[in-house]
Write a protein that holds these residues in place. Structure first.
Motif, PDB file in Angstrom:
ATOM      1  N   MET A   1       0.806  -1.189   0.000  1.00 53.14           N
ATOM      2  CA  MET A   1       0.000   0.000   0.000  1.00 53.14           C
ATOM      3  C   MET A   1       0.860   1.270   0.000  1.00 53.14           C
ATOM      4  SD  MET A   1      -2.696   1.616   2.651  1.00 53.14           S
ATOM      5  CE  MET A   1      -1.416   2.310   3.632  1.00 53.14           C
ATOM      6  N   LEU A   2       1.974   1.246   0.708  1.00 53.68           N
ATOM      7  CA  LEU A   2       2.809   2.448   0.772  1.00 53.68           C
ATOM      8  C   LEU A   2       3.324   2.849  -0.600  1.00 53.68           C
ATOM      9  CD1 LEU A   2       4.782   1.972   4.104  1.00 53.68           C
ATOM     10  CD2 LEU A   2       3.030   3.671   3.588  1.00 53.68           C
ATOM     11  N   ASN A   3       3.667   1.880  -1.430  1.00 54.84           N
ATOM     12  CA  ASN A   3       4.130   2.217  -2.781  1.00 54.84           C
ATOM     13  C   ASN A   3       3.034   2.927  -3.570  1.00 54.84           C
ATOM     14  OD1 ASN A   3       6.725   1.226  -2.470  1.00 54.84           O
ATOM     15  ND2 ASN A   3       6.161  -0.822  -3.153  1.00 54.84           N
ATOM     16  N   SER A   4       1.811   2.476  -3.418  1.00 56.16           N
ATOM     17  CA  SER A   4       0.690   3.140  -4.093  1.00 56.16           C
ATOM     18  C   SER A   4       0.489   4.552  -3.556  1.00 56.16           C
ATOM     19  CB  SER A   4      -0.596   2.335  -3.911  1.00 56.16           C
ATOM     20  OG  SER A   4      -0.485   1.085  -4.549  1.00 56.16           O
ATOM     21  N   LEU A   5       0.583   4.714  -2.249  1.00 50.34           N
ATOM     22  CA  LEU A   5       0.433   6.048  -1.662  1.00 50.34           C
ATOM     23  C   LEU A   5       1.534   6.987  -2.137  1.00 50.34           C
ATOM     24  CD1 LEU A   5      -0.674   5.271   2.000  1.00 50.34           C
ATOM     25  CD2 LEU A   5      -2.026   6.371   0.207  1.00 50.34           C
ATOM     26  N   GLY A  61       9.607  11.838  12.004  1.00 53.70           N
ATOM     27  CA  GLY A  61      10.534  12.388  12.974  1.00 53.70           C
ATOM     28  C   GLY A  61      11.357  13.566  12.464  1.00 53.70           C
ATOM     29  N   THR A  62      10.872  14.258  11.428  1.00 54.03           N
ATOM     30  CA  THR A  62      11.603  15.436  10.952  1.00 54.03           C
ATOM     31  C   THR A  62      11.460  16.556  11.984  1.00 54.03           C
ATOM     32  OG1 THR A  62       9.740  16.426   9.750  1.00 54.03           O
ATOM     33  CG2 THR A  62      11.112  14.812   8.544  1.00 54.03           C
ATOM     34  N   ASN A  63      12.249  17.587  11.819  1.00 59.79           N
ATOM     35  CA  ASN A  63      12.195  18.706  12.759  1.00 59.79           C
ATOM     36  C   ASN A  63      11.252  19.817  12.288  1.00 59.79           C
ATOM     37  OD1 ASN A  63      13.666  19.734  10.665  1.00 59.79           O
ATOM     38  ND2 ASN A  63      15.452  20.300  11.875  1.00 59.79           N
ATOM     39  N   TYR A  64      10.328  19.493  11.391  1.00 59.51           N
ATOM     40  CA  TYR A  64       9.389  20.481  10.880  1.00 59.51           C
ATOM     41  C   TYR A  64       8.518  21.009  12.020  1.00 59.51           C
ATOM     42  CZ  TYR A  64       5.897  22.760   7.995  1.00 59.51           C
ATOM     43  OH  TYR A  64       5.063  23.693   7.418  1.00 59.51           O
ATOM     44  N   VAL A  65       8.366  22.316  12.074  1.00 61.19           N
ATOM     45  CA  VAL A  65       7.492  22.960  13.053  1.00 61.19           C
ATOM     46  C   VAL A  65       6.413  23.706  12.284  1.00 61.19           C
ATOM     47  CG1 VAL A  65       7.344  24.638  14.930  1.00 61.19           C
ATOM     48  CG2 VAL A  65       9.387  23.195  14.704  1.00 61.19           C
ATOM     49  N   SER A  88      10.044  20.033  -2.208  1.00 61.54           N
ATOM     50  CA  SER A  88      10.700  19.573  -0.976  1.00 61.54           C
ATOM     51  C   SER A  88       9.777  18.631  -0.204  1.00 61.54           C
ATOM     52  CB  SER A  88      11.087  20.751  -0.093  1.00 61.54           C
ATOM     53  OG  SER A  88      12.088  21.512  -0.696  1.00 61.54           O
ATOM     54  N   THR A  89       8.500  18.929  -0.216  1.00 60.51           N
ATOM     55  CA  THR A  89       7.520  18.062   0.434  1.00 60.51           C
ATOM     56  C   THR A  89       7.454  16.714  -0.275  1.00 60.51           C
ATOM     57  OG1 THR A  89       6.267  19.996   1.161  1.00 60.51           O
ATOM     58  CG2 THR A  89       5.098  17.889   1.145  1.00 60.51           C
ATOM     59  N   ARG A  90       7.504  16.732  -1.601  1.00 55.51           N
ATOM     60  CA  ARG A  90       7.531  15.477  -2.364  1.00 55.51           C
ATOM     61  C   ARG A  90       8.739  14.638  -1.965  1.00 55.51           C
ATOM     62  NH1 ARG A  90       8.734  16.739  -7.524  1.00 55.51           N
ATOM     63  NH2 ARG A  90       8.708  14.528  -7.992  1.00 55.51           N
ATOM     64  N   LEU A  91       9.899  15.274  -1.863  1.00 55.72           N
ATOM     65  CA  LEU A  91      11.111  14.550  -1.473  1.00 55.72           C
ATOM     66  C   LEU A  91      10.981  13.972  -0.075  1.00 55.72           C
ATOM     67  CD1 LEU A  91      13.897  16.897  -2.898  1.00 55.72           C
ATOM     68  CD2 LEU A  91      13.140  14.683  -3.800  1.00 55.72           C
ATOM     69  N   MET A  92      10.411  14.740   0.846  1.00 57.12           N
ATOM     70  CA  MET A  92      10.193  14.247   2.204  1.00 57.12           C
ATOM     71  C   MET A  92       9.328  13.002   2.181  1.00 57.12           C
ATOM     72  SD  MET A  92       7.587  14.078   4.657  1.00 57.12           S
ATOM     73  CE  MET A  92       6.421  15.316   4.134  1.00 57.12           C
ATOM     74  N   GLU A  95      11.139   9.963   1.226  1.00 57.04           N
ATOM     75  CA  GLU A  95      12.044   9.483   2.278  1.00 57.04           C
ATOM     76  C   GLU A  95      11.288   8.832   3.424  1.00 57.04           C
ATOM     77  OE1 GLU A  95      14.535  12.730   3.512  1.00 57.04           O
ATOM     78  OE2 GLU A  95      15.265  13.078   1.477  1.00 57.04           O
ATOM     79  N   VAL A  96      10.203   9.457   3.851  1.00 59.39           N
ATOM     80  CA  VAL A  96       9.502   9.006   5.047  1.00 59.39           C
ATOM     81  C   VAL A  96       8.593   7.810   4.792  1.00 59.39           C
ATOM     82  CG1 VAL A  96       7.790   9.673   6.801  1.00 59.39           C
ATOM     83  CG2 VAL A  96       9.664  11.232   6.219  1.00 59.39           C
ATOM     84  N   LEU A  97       7.773   7.875   3.769  1.00 53.95           N
ATOM     85  CA  LEU A  97       6.772   6.824   3.573  1.00 53.95           C
ATOM     86  C   LEU A  97       7.371   5.420   3.448  1.00 53.95           C
ATOM     87  CD1 LEU A  97       4.106   8.619   1.359  1.00 53.95           C
ATOM     88  CD2 LEU A  97       3.949   8.023   3.781  1.00 53.95           C
ATOM     89  N   PRO A  98       8.458   5.224   2.690  1.00 58.64           N
ATOM     90  CA  PRO A  98       9.003   3.857   2.605  1.00 58.64           C
ATOM     91  C   PRO A  98       9.547   3.328   3.933  1.00 58.64           C
ATOM     92  CG  PRO A  98       9.862   5.207   0.822  1.00 58.64           C
ATOM     93  CD  PRO A  98       9.156   6.130   1.777  1.00 58.64           C
ATOM     94  N   SER A  99       9.836   4.221   4.861  1.00 59.74           N
ATOM     95  CA  SER A  99      10.422   3.795   6.132  1.00 59.74           C
ATOM     96  C   SER A  99       9.372   3.422   7.185  1.00 59.74           C
ATOM     97  CB  SER A  99      11.324   4.906   6.685  1.00 59.74           C
ATOM     98  OG  SER A  99      10.543   6.008   7.106  1.00 59.74           O
TER      99      SER A  99
END
Length: 146
Positions: A1-5, A61-65, A88-92, A95-99
């Motif tokens: 499912m994550l790959n589809s998302l 767990g990014t430091n986004y506020v 930048s959001t796309r790149l995030m 990185e995050v979703l596959p983990s």
């Protein structure tokens, strides 16, 4: 499912960039007319903040506020910067979703929504539908203003 998302988020954030890029005059990104309450620029900022907060910060767990009120009050950010932030959001997301593990997907999400009764998996789908809802608003705004 994550790959589809990942594919769907990426597709729709690319569409958001295309919508923003399609504004002939940058000032039009920030116009509000008729009964429209939010400009396309502010909707774009809201989507960036939303995804970076809930996926980047809370799940990755990014430091986004997040500064949600600023998403709706900030004005006149150049088109190129908006597009850069969306990318930048796309790149995030890439990185995050596959983990995210199956265990984390099954966990209850933040109590900020639905009193924490839904899973992270449900919330990721909810965030995608939220993105699409606002993407439609940006499209409508662009066609109304341009």
């Amino acid at each position: 499912m994550l790959n589809s998302l990942i594919k769907l988020y990426d597709r729709d954030l690319r569409r958001l960039c295309e919508e923003i890029e399609s504004y002939k005059n940058e000032i039009d990104l920030w116009k509000i007319e008729s009964e429209i309450n939010n400009s396309a620029g502010n909707i774009c900022l809201h989507l960036i903040g939303n995804l970076n907060h809930y996926i980047g910060h809370q799940l990755g767990g990014t430091n986004y506020v997040r500064d949600r009120p600023l998403e709706f009050s900030d004005k006149n950010i150049p088109k190129a910067i908006l597009i850069e932030r969306v990318n930048s959001t796309r790149l995030m997301l890439h990185e995050v979703l596959p983990s995210i593990s199956a265990e984390v997907l099954a966990q209850k999400h933040t109590t900020e929504f639905y009193e924490g009764n839904d899973t992270n998996e449900f919330f990721l789908i909810h965030l995608l539908s939220h993105l699409n809802y606002h993407l439609g608003q940006v499209n409508y705004h662009r066609r109304l203003i341009n």
